[in-house]
Design an enzyme around this catalytic site. Structure first.
Site, PDB file in Angstrom:
ATOM      1  CG  ASP A  78      53.212  22.361  -9.427  1.00  0.00           C
ATOM      2  OD1 ASP A  78      54.513  22.496  -8.962  1.00  0.00           O
ATOM      3  OD2 ASP A  78      52.327  22.676  -8.362  1.00  0.00           O
ATOM      4  CD  GLU A 130      55.563  25.553  -4.647  1.00  0.00           C
ATOM      5  OE1 GLU A 130      56.148  26.282  -3.707  1.00  0.00           O
ATOM      6  OE2 GLU A 130      55.089  25.993  -5.603  1.00  0.00           O
ATOM      7  CD  GLU A 155      59.432  28.270  -5.620  1.00  0.00           C
ATOM      8  OE1 GLU A 155      59.145  29.310  -6.331  1.00  0.00           O
ATOM      9  OE2 GLU A 155      58.919  27.388  -5.192  1.00  0.00           O
TER      10      GLU A 155
END
Length: 375
Positions: A78, A130, A155
């Site tokens: 997302d 998230e 990330e």
């Protein structure tokens, strides 16, 4: 030979760039990840994964059935709302999620796809939500899947950096109602009580509170809707390791003269050491590309926090991309950095192939990673 792979079994640079671009072209704001999920299931299946979508919308792909360690690579599908035109320019690929965090997830998929001979299992997961307070995708993973032997969170760390930890987060909502009255009435108004709640929080956190320091808490007044009779204030506190959130909430409630204080969400801080096997493996991958690795901590929060609450295993966060571009209107990733990230992850997976296995993980030649029912 499959055009997606080189003769040595690695994913080609052309395929890797095309995969990321295709992911960027599929909008996937939080709560609307299904189209991207369907695409990734097909793409991962074509690359040799056994892939499916779980009950909450997470994409789970698995390679390998050996009796060696289980390595989990987990990123999120997302993005924040807002579409950006997808374009390539001067070696950069622009689009919503290029950095946060489709770039890191695509790099994980490409690195794992070239590891068909991994002695254990590699599980690559794209989670949903998230970017929301509840992190529903990661919460489902920690509930339904057995713990792996090591975990890499995807990330943007920068291709030559590794993230050792994140601050925790405490989300609060203060609500208060007061009788209608004239503005000149000396009795406290709802708007004034909400401001007092914010000021009281700052007083409790102390003068050293800061978002720029990892070992100190930092507060944000996220939203304030108030008039003389009703007020709602949403407060978010980023917390360092060891911070007592229960004590803070209790003290804040004790000082408030009216209204209610609700805990909306809470996740603890997490931090690993330089000696963590996942960190060492990532450092090795960076050094093989002749760079000096940087180890850092972040004052935000990620799914590493969510999973560290229940899994005491080697873990770290890594991914190509400049995190200062998270959510930015010019979000982009440097394609050469993205490709370096794939190389770093490839070395990392190789380094982690000899980790000892946890007794709860499945032995060789059993069915794929066991899934337990959600309650």
């Amino acid at each position: 030979m499959n055009w997606a792979f080189t003769s040595s079994g690695n994913v080609t640079e052309t395929y890797a760039a095309g995969l990321l671009r295709a992911m960027l072209e599929i909008p996937s704001p939080s709560y609307h990840e299904r189209a991207l999920g369907d695409y990734l299931v097909q793409a991962m299946t074509d690359l040799g994964f056994r892939a499916h979508i779980d009950g909450v919308g997470n994409v789970i792909g698995e390679i390998g059935r050996g009796g060696g360690p289980t390595l989990m690579l987990l990123g999120h599908m997302d993005t924040v709302p807002g579409r950006l035109p997808v374009r390539s320019e001067d070696g950069r690929l622009y689009g919503r999620g290029a950095v946060d965090a489709k770039g890191p997830l695509a790099a994980m998929i490409c690195a794992a796809a070239g590891m068909a001979d991994f002695p254990g299992r590699i599980v690559v997961i794209g989670v949903v939500e998230e970017e929301t307070p509840r992190s529903r995708g990661a919460m489902a993973i920690r509930t339904t899947l057995d713990r792996p032997d090591a975990l890499i969170i995807g990330e943007p760390s920068g291709w030559s950096s590794v993230v050792l930890g994140y601050k925790g987060k405490l989300d609060l909502r203060y609500t208060v109602k007061c009788p209608a009255t004239h503005p000149s009435n000396p009795e406290p108004k709802a708007s004034e009580l909400a401001v007092n709640c914010w000021n009281t929080l700052l007083d409790l956190l102390g003068p050293d509170a800061s978002h720029s320091v990892f070992d100190q808490p930092g507060a944000t007044l996220c939203q304030l809707n108030a008039d003389l009779t009703t007020a709602t204030a949403d407060l978010s506190i980023r917390t360092p390791p060891g911070f007592d959130t229960d004590d803070l909430v209790a003290e804040l409630r004790e000082r408030l003269t009216a209204g209610t204080l609700e805990v909306r969400n809470s996740v603890t801080a997490c931090r690993v050491t330089r000696a963590d096997p996942a960190v060492r493996a990532l450092v090795s991958g960076i050094r093989q590309l002749h760079a000096q690795p940087r180890l850092k901590v972040k004052t935000a929060t990620s799914d590493m926090n969510t999973l560290a609450e229940v899994w005491d295993i080697p873990m770290a966060t890594y991914g190509p991309g400049d995190s200062s571009l998270d959510h930015a209107d010019d979000e982009h990733i440097v394609l050469s950095d993205y490709l370096r990230g794939i190389d770093v992850l490839t070395t990392t997976i190789t380094e982690l192939a000899h980790l000892p296995t946890h007794p709860d993980n499945n032995p060789a030649n059993e069915a794929p990673l066991r899934i337990r029912s959600l309650r």
